[in-house]
Design a protein around this motif. Sequence first.
Motif, PDB file in Angstrom:
ATOM      1  N   ASP A 372     -23.806 -18.119-117.390  1.00 55.11           N
ATOM      2  CA  ASP A 372     -22.377 -17.844-117.476  1.00 55.11           C
ATOM      3  C   ASP A 372     -21.910 -18.095-118.908  1.00 55.11           C
ATOM      4  N   PHE A 373     -21.196 -17.157-119.469  1.00 50.34           N
ATOM      5  CA  PHE A 373     -20.817 -17.235-120.882  1.00 50.34           C
ATOM      6  C   PHE A 373     -19.909 -18.433-121.165  1.00 50.34           C
ATOM      7  N   LEU A 374     -18.975 -18.708-120.275  1.00 57.22           N
ATOM      8  CA  LEU A 374     -17.989 -19.762-120.537  1.00 57.22           C
ATOM      9  C   LEU A 374     -18.568 -21.158-120.359  1.00 57.22           C
ATOM     10  N   THR A 375     -19.288 -21.387-119.265  1.00 57.20           N
ATOM     11  CA  THR A 375     -19.705 -22.752-118.913  1.00 57.20           C
ATOM     12  C   THR A 375     -21.143 -23.073-119.289  1.00 57.20           C
ATOM     13  N   GLY A 376     -21.953 -22.043-119.516  1.00 58.49           N
ATOM     14  CA  GLY A 376     -23.362 -22.291-119.806  1.00 58.49           C
ATOM     15  C   GLY A 376     -24.191 -22.562-118.563  1.00 58.49           C
ATOM     16  N   THR A 377     -23.579 -22.522-117.383  1.00 57.09           N
ATOM     17  CA  THR A 377     -24.322 -22.708-116.138  1.00 57.09           C
ATOM     18  C   THR A 377     -24.972 -21.375-115.732  1.00 57.09           C
ATOM     19  N   TYR A 378     -25.807 -21.448-114.681  1.00 60.17           N
ATOM     20  CA  TYR A 378     -26.377 -20.209-114.155  1.00 60.17           C
ATOM     21  C   TYR A 378     -25.265 -19.351-113.569  1.00 60.17           C
ATOM     22  N   ASN A 379     -25.449 -18.021-113.705  1.00 61.12           N
ATOM     23  CA  ASN A 379     -24.441 -17.128-113.159  1.00 61.12           C
ATOM     24  C   ASN A 379     -24.794 -16.724-111.724  1.00 61.12           C
ATOM     25  N   ARG A 380     -24.014 -15.822-111.179  1.00 61.95           N
ATOM     26  CA  ARG A 380     -24.152 -15.449-109.770  1.00 61.95           C
ATOM     27  C   ARG A 380     -25.548 -14.890-109.449  1.00 61.95           C
ATOM     28  N   ASN A 381     -26.018 -13.945-110.251  1.00 62.76           N
ATOM     29  CA  ASN A 381     -27.314 -13.313-109.972  1.00 62.76           C
ATOM     30  C   ASN A 381     -28.442 -14.327-110.012  1.00 62.76           C
ATOM     31  N   ALA A 382     -28.475 -15.117-111.106  1.00 63.44           N
ATOM     32  CA  ALA A 382     -29.526 -16.128-111.217  1.00 63.44           C
ATOM     33  C   ALA A 382     -29.391 -17.165-110.111  1.00 63.44           C
ATOM     34  N   GLY A 383     -28.158 -17.505-109.750  1.00 62.69           N
ATOM     35  CA  GLY A 383     -27.922 -18.506-108.707  1.00 62.69           C
ATOM     36  C   GLY A 383     -28.470 -18.077-107.362  1.00 62.69           C
ATOM     37  N   PHE A 384     -28.304 -16.786-107.018  1.00 59.69           N
ATOM     38  CA  PHE A 384     -28.845 -16.314-105.747  1.00 59.69           C
ATOM     39  C   PHE A 384     -30.372 -16.440-105.723  1.00 59.69           C
ATOM     40  N   SER A 385     -31.015 -16.128-106.830  1.00 60.34           N
ATOM     41  CA  SER A 385     -32.476 -16.258-106.900  1.00 60.34           C
ATOM     42  C   SER A 385     -32.894 -17.721-106.759  1.00 60.34           C
ATOM     43  N   LEU A 386     -32.177 -18.615-107.444  1.00 62.14           N
ATOM     44  CA  LEU A 386     -32.505 -20.041-107.347  1.00 62.14           C
ATOM     45  C   LEU A 386     -32.309 -20.558-105.932  1.00 62.14           C
ATOM     46  N   LEU A 387     -31.245 -20.131-105.272  1.00 59.19           N
ATOM     47  CA  LEU A 387     -30.994 -20.568-103.901  1.00 59.19           C
ATOM     48  C   LEU A 387     -32.071 -20.042-102.957  1.00 59.19           C
ATOM     49  N   THR A 388     -32.445 -18.779-103.130  1.00 60.97           N
ATOM     50  CA  THR A 388     -33.511 -18.210-102.297  1.00 60.97           C
ATOM     51  C   THR A 388     -34.806 -18.988-102.471  1.00 60.97           C
ATOM     52  N   ASN A 389     -35.137 -19.321-103.700  1.00 59.58           N
ATOM     53  CA  ASN A 389     -36.356 -20.107-103.953  1.00 59.58           C
ATOM     54  C   ASN A 389     -36.253 -21.495-103.341  1.00 59.58           C
ATOM     55  N   LEU A 390     -35.062 -22.113-103.399  1.00 58.78           N
ATOM     56  CA  LEU A 390     -34.892 -23.446-102.816  1.00 58.78           C
ATOM     57  C   LEU A 390     -35.048 -23.395-101.299  1.00 58.78           C
ATOM     58  N   VAL A 391     -34.557 -22.333-100.670  1.00 58.22           N
ATOM     59  CA  VAL A 391     -34.722 -22.181 -99.221  1.00 58.22           C
ATOM     60  C   VAL A 391     -36.213 -22.128 -98.871  1.00 58.22           C
ATOM     61  N   LYS A 392     -36.979 -21.356 -99.640  1.00 52.58           N
ATOM     62  CA  LYS A 392     -38.422 -21.257 -99.385  1.00 52.58           C
ATOM     63  C   LYS A 392     -39.121 -22.590 -99.638  1.00 52.58           C
ATOM     64  N   LEU A 393     -38.746 -23.261-100.735  1.00 57.49           N
ATOM     65  CA  LEU A 393     -39.366 -24.551-101.077  1.00 57.49           C
ATOM     66  C   LEU A 393     -39.059 -25.590-100.003  1.00 57.49           C
ATOM     67  N   THR A 394     -37.819 -25.597 -99.520  1.00 57.10           N
ATOM     68  CA  THR A 394     -37.431 -26.542 -98.472  1.00 57.10           C
ATOM     69  C   THR A 394     -38.251 -26.325 -97.208  1.00 57.10           C
ATOM     70  N   ALA A 395     -38.467 -25.055 -96.849  1.00 59.54           N
ATOM     71  CA  ALA A 395     -39.260 -24.751 -95.658  1.00 59.54           C
ATOM     72  C   ALA A 395     -40.721 -25.119 -95.858  1.00 59.54           C
ATOM     73  N   ARG A 396     -41.236 -24.822 -97.052  1.00 60.91           N
ATOM     74  CA  ARG A 396     -42.661 -25.104 -97.304  1.00 60.91           C
ATOM     75  C   ARG A 396     -42.947 -26.603 -97.314  1.00 60.91           C
ATOM     76  N   ASN A 397     -42.064 -27.392 -97.899  1.00 59.71           N
ATOM     77  CA  ASN A 397     -42.292 -28.841 -98.020  1.00 59.71           C
ATOM     78  C   ASN A 397     -41.665 -29.636 -96.884  1.00 59.71           C
ATOM     79  N   ASN A 398     -40.961 -28.947 -95.984  1.00 61.93           N
ATOM     80  CA  ASN A 398     -40.305 -29.620 -94.852  1.00 61.93           C
ATOM     81  C   ASN A 398     -39.414 -30.765 -95.338  1.00 61.93           C
ATOM     82  N   GLN A 399     -38.590 -30.476 -96.320  1.00 60.52           N
ATOM     83  CA  GLN A 399     -37.747 -31.480 -96.938  1.00 60.52           C
ATOM     84  C   GLN A 399     -36.272 -31.173 -96.650  1.00 60.52           C
ATOM     85  N   ILE A 400     -35.425 -32.101 -97.000  1.00 59.94           N
ATOM     86  CA  ILE A 400     -33.990 -31.913 -96.825  1.00 59.94           C
ATOM     87  C   ILE A 400     -33.382 -31.551 -98.174  1.00 59.94           C
ATOM     88  N   SER A 401     -32.670 -30.436 -98.229  1.00 60.16           N
ATOM     89  CA  SER A 401     -31.972 -30.024 -99.441  1.00 60.16           C
ATOM     90  C   SER A 401     -30.526 -29.686 -99.078  1.00 60.16           C
TER      91      SER A 401
END
Length: 539
Positions: A372-401
């Motif tokens: 994101d240009f203003l805040t320097g955080t991840y933007n919407r597109n990158a955020g969706f990819s990160l969330l999708t990966n976290l969902v998979k990682l949570t399922a694979r490791n059987n962890q709480i996120s």
Amino acid sequence: MDKRSQVKRALWYILISCLIFFPLLGGVYLLISHEKQVAFVQEETVLLEMLRKEVLEEQNNAIEDLFLISNMKETSLLFSNDSEATRIVNSAIFAMIRARDYYDQIRILDAKGMEWVRFDYNDGTPKSIAKEELQDKSDRYYFLNAQDLKPGQVYISPFDLNVEGAAITIPFKPMIRYVMGIYDGTCDVPVGFVVINYLGQRILNKLHEAENSGQENLSLVNGQGYYLYGSDSRMPWGFQLPEHASANLSTLDPKLWARMQEASAGNFSKKSSFQFFTTLEPTDSAMSRIAQLRGGTTEETVLSEQSGQQWFLIKDISKEQWLAQINYLREVFLVNALIGFLVLVILSVMYAKIRMANESMQEQLVREATYDFLTGTYNRNAGFSLLTNLVKLTARNNQISILCFLDLNSLKLVNDRYGHDQGDLFIVSLVEMLKNTLRSTDTIIRLGGDEFLVLAPTCTKEAITPKFEEANELLKSKGKEVGCPVPWTFSFGCIEIPADGSKTADTLIAEADALMYRNKQQMKASLALLASVKDEADR
């Protein structure tokens, strides 16, 4: 200048160019080929080391099980005919051998070498051997070599073919026997022994799988130079099979054998292949594992002295594959030499300009597509990819996120009354306060406008909620500090990401958004109620 002179001068310039260009190109070629060879050697060395660790890790499983059985209180009570202890030990061994497809037998011997308990793997259907069928093993080398074991010590037999009676089992059954003493706590003399027969074919299969994954030949050799495994049919088990006795590395490849006696690992180039080797010390690995299990150091755990407990893992890689790469590299350089002679300077300048422009453009595109240009955080597109990966990682490791949806309160009011600069400061301040309170492993994402997501792997709602409350207080203080009359706060809703991976990123965001909205409405209702009470009190 006549035409002949022009040709002569042109030839002279060509000669000068060749004298400069071709030696330089040749030097670059030699440098690159050398670097490729160094990288090749390093990569193959690392791969061989990884395979060495995998093989040793296989035996650590047996060491852990051996330690568990021998240190059970009930095991030492077996020899006093304690029926309850016998039941517990039998149940433990039955469960263990059923769960491990790499144990052929697990036995308990008394101090005289007589079997008291014996379970056979029996092709996945563990079988307890009847009392009348139990055998006397007092003459077996592994029992005799285990007599002097002290607590915490283990005897590891040579890697050999299984023998029943006086004959080698057919088909061949490669075996390693692990023996540990049983102690009743009164002295350091064992009252019995636990013996695990480990199916060594599992190790050989692992080597075979490694061979199939690459263009290489692997060999496993014992401390006397006899082959335990060799894909090129080098007649293994020569120390047990007379017809294979001549297949010994010390005579087949004395130079390699001598090198392995001098160093624990190494490599060298032969006429038709590259050769890599590393040493496996099963006793050292077992010693380290037992020390960990006992809560001590390797110096506190001394295994029984064993000779020849050393294996060598050897990898032969044909030079054909390497030479093919070098030949291709040589052809490329020849073509480049012909082209470069004519256009080297022009192409170099053009390439540098184009390359720099492309890299700059690519970096800009990556930044715009990710952050994101203003805040320097991840933007919407990158955020969706990160969330999708976290969902998979949570399922694979059987962890709480945790997924949290954040929304700035009254951002539109700040923008309308005090300008977008004040609103932008509001947004940037939120990110700053979140970074000050959240963990470094948590990820902040700006969906757009006043909406944000926070991804918190391996976390709970109870742990992260106070962080947001702290950030809210800091943000509120920041708003007062800059003199904004409108309170700077945000609402949030946190949900757990299910460990079964049953919900998509869109579903999770929608649920977190809905929870955030309910929280915001409750907060507004609470504020309205407080204001109403205050008005009534003022009247």
